[in-house]
Design an enzyme around this catalytic site. Sequence first.
Site, PDB file in Angstrom:
ATOM      1  CG  ASP A  34      -1.812   1.211   1.148  1.00  0.00           C
ATOM      2  OD1 ASP A  34      -2.553   1.304   0.246  1.00  0.00           O
ATOM      3  OD2 ASP A  34      -2.104   1.824   2.338  1.00  0.00           O
ATOM      4  CG  ASP A  36      -2.214   7.392   0.222  1.00  0.00           C
ATOM      5  OD1 ASP A  36      -1.458   8.367   0.080  1.00  0.00           O
ATOM      6  OD2 ASP A  36      -2.964   7.079  -0.397  1.00  0.00           O
ATOM      7  CG  ASP A 232      -1.837   2.258   6.350  1.00  0.00           C
ATOM      8  OD1 ASP A 232      -2.280   1.788   5.384  1.00  0.00           O
ATOM      9  OD2 ASP A 232      -2.446   3.253   6.912  1.00  0.00           O
TER      10      ASP A 232
END
Length: 350
Positions: A34, A36, A232
Amino acid sequence: MADTAAEQTGTEPRILPGGCDRPLTEAYDTALLDLDGVVYAGPDAIEHAVDSLAAAREAGMRLAYVTNNASRPPRVVAEHLTELGVPAVAEDVINSAQAAARLVAAKVPAGAKVLVVGGAGLVEALAEHGLEAVRSLAEGPAAVVQGYDPSVGWAELAEASYAVAAGLPWVASNTDLTVPTARGIAPGNGTLVAAVRTATGVEPEVAGKPLPPMHRETVIRTGAKRPLVVGDRLDTDIEGAFNGGVDSLLVFTGVTTAAQVLGAPVEHRPTYVAADLRGLLVAAPAVSETGEGVFVCGGYRAWVDGGELRVAGGGDLYDGLRALCGAAWAWVDREGSGVDGAKALLELGL
């Protein structure tokens, strides 16, 4: 390889955090990262990301960047990564705009017009499938596709609402409620989708993580044989890995807190946990149960006492978190309710 993660891959319930006796860069051929909250926040690289990814690449791991953010074309994202010190080309980036465009292409005639609510990433992804992006219902679109872009405002949401209410198929790139930025957590595409849903009473078909279209798009474009999802967020990255039947690494550089992991249902339980992307470069200590309700990882022990998590020992703080996950998940699975881990996390400093 004494790799306990291999025993709990996919949609089987995860009872304990996984263990791997060699660096994750050796155990997996491709990292599906990922962006961001993992590699960068806004315009800036997250601490340790650049060096960790360079070391992972040097170790032979392929790096692919998989993001629900549909605002920018892969080429622009790759340029941003390269500027940050993470060399990348457009082919390394897979976004939810590409997954959404593939869904739309299956619903409309070749060369059809599609109403776009979002940025250049959606426009380019539609063009890959020979579809024409338009901005108004008056232009005769055959479908609506919606993705995150900071420029989206009331006029664009209203146009989408008119089109969806008129019966056009509606695809959303993702429904993430928030997006991490350099200044903090901001509203994501899910909040914009909610506006159209409220106005029309219609539910979109969603392409992005954690749903299968995004995983399918990623596999098509990377050809990964033994991928590791790195993210995250529990509800997109980790659940997406669960749905795709692959292992995952959760890092704490974005939106998820340690407390949220302790109470995670089976589909939100990561295989591995680490502070940041340095977790790719090391082995993951296994968690074991002593048989008396005590869970051990590294130099730490964790257990439940009177409905409260307890932890003792020393060493790597994340070994302590792994032990706590073992104790907490066992409690949740057995009792059907969460357990208070606030004091234990405070003692760990997490």
